[in-house]
Design a protein around this motif. Structure first.
Motif, PDB file in Angstrom:
ATOM      1  N   GLU A  50      -1.208 -15.689   2.511  1.00 15.48           N
ATOM      2  CA  GLU A  50      -1.380 -16.437   1.262  1.00 15.48           C
ATOM      3  C   GLU A  50      -0.131 -17.255   0.986  1.00 15.48           C
ATOM      4  O   GLU A  50       0.960 -16.865   1.375  1.00 15.48           O
ATOM      5  CB  GLU A  50      -1.584 -15.474   0.087  1.00 15.48           C
ATOM      6  N   ARG A  51      -0.304 -18.351   0.282  1.00 14.15           N
ATOM      7  CA  ARG A  51       0.843 -19.157  -0.143  1.00 14.15           C
ATOM      8  C   ARG A  51       1.554 -18.454  -1.290  1.00 14.15           C
ATOM      9  O   ARG A  51       0.936 -17.799  -2.096  1.00 14.15           O
ATOM     10  CB  ARG A  51       0.407 -20.538  -0.613  1.00 14.15           C
ATOM     11  N   GLY A  52       2.876 -18.606  -1.332  1.00 11.16           N
ATOM     12  CA  GLY A  52       3.661 -18.014  -2.408  1.00 11.16           C
ATOM     13  C   GLY A  52       3.784 -16.507  -2.247  1.00 11.16           C
ATOM     14  O   GLY A  52       3.685 -15.969  -1.154  1.00 11.16           O
ATOM     15  N   THR A  53       3.968 -15.840  -3.365  1.00 11.45           N
ATOM     16  CA  THR A  53       4.215 -14.392  -3.326  1.00 11.45           C
ATOM     17  C   THR A  53       2.941 -13.585  -3.188  1.00 11.45           C
ATOM     18  O   THR A  53       2.991 -12.366  -3.075  1.00 11.45           O
ATOM     19  CB  THR A  53       4.953 -13.936  -4.596  1.00 11.45           C
ATOM     20  N   GLY A  54       1.790 -14.229  -3.176  1.00  9.34           N
ATOM     21  CA  GLY A  54       0.530 -13.512  -3.003  1.00  9.34           C
ATOM     22  C   GLY A  54       0.058 -12.897  -4.308  1.00  9.34           C
ATOM     23  O   GLY A  54       0.836 -12.629  -5.200  1.00  9.34           O
ATOM     24  N   ARG A  55      -1.237 -12.700  -4.412  1.00 10.19           N
ATOM     25  CA  ARG A  55      -1.820 -12.126  -5.621  1.00 10.19           C
ATOM     26  C   ARG A  55      -1.944 -10.619  -5.455  1.00 10.19           C
ATOM     27  O   ARG A  55      -2.229 -10.116  -4.378  1.00 10.19           O
ATOM     28  CB  ARG A  55      -3.208 -12.715  -5.868  1.00 10.19           C
ATOM     29  N   LEU A  56      -1.749  -9.936  -6.551  1.00  8.27           N
ATOM     30  CA  LEU A  56      -1.967  -8.491  -6.571  1.00  8.27           C
ATOM     31  C   LEU A  56      -2.956  -8.199  -7.687  1.00  8.27           C
ATOM     32  O   LEU A  56      -2.927  -8.864  -8.711  1.00  8.27           O
ATOM     33  CB  LEU A  56      -0.658  -7.737  -6.816  1.00  8.27           C
TER      34      LEU A  56
END
Length: 105
Positions: free
Chosen positions: A42-48
């Motif tokens: 994923e782009r960036g820090t990713g979703r949680l």
């Protein structure tokens, strides 16, 4: 700087590992007995929360999933749980550390 986490648990005679590398891209890989069985980029820090699924190579196979989440909103360190046979089992972070973004992979 890239942040790395490595969550691990031995269960039913198998090694289950989740490696997370975050930075501009966040890569999450799921390993069973050292073999990659799941991958997410994923782009960036990713979703949680983030979830990956796999199977333990028994006969019959045992499906499972791992869930990465944050214990509290705003907290930066993720937690990881193995969801197997109706149980949530914590997976300890084995290698939480910062690595320079120019480090060799």
């Amino acid at each position: 700087m890239r942040r790395r986490h490595s969550f691990h648990r031995d269960e039913h005679g198998h090694s289950i590992t989740v490696n997370v590398r975050s930075g501009r891209l966040t890569e999450t890989e799921l390993l069973v007995d050292g073999k990659e069985v799941g991958f997410l980029r994923e782009r960036g820090t990713g979703r949680l929360p983030r979830r990956l699924s796999g199977e333990l190579p028994d006969f019959p196979t045992r499906p499972f999933s791992v869930r990465l989440d944050r214990p509290e909103p705003g907290l930066h360190l993720p937690t990881c749980y193995l969801e197997l046979e109706g149980r949530d089992l914590p997976m300890p972070d084995q290698a939480a550390h910062l690595a320079p973004s120019h480090a060799l992979r």
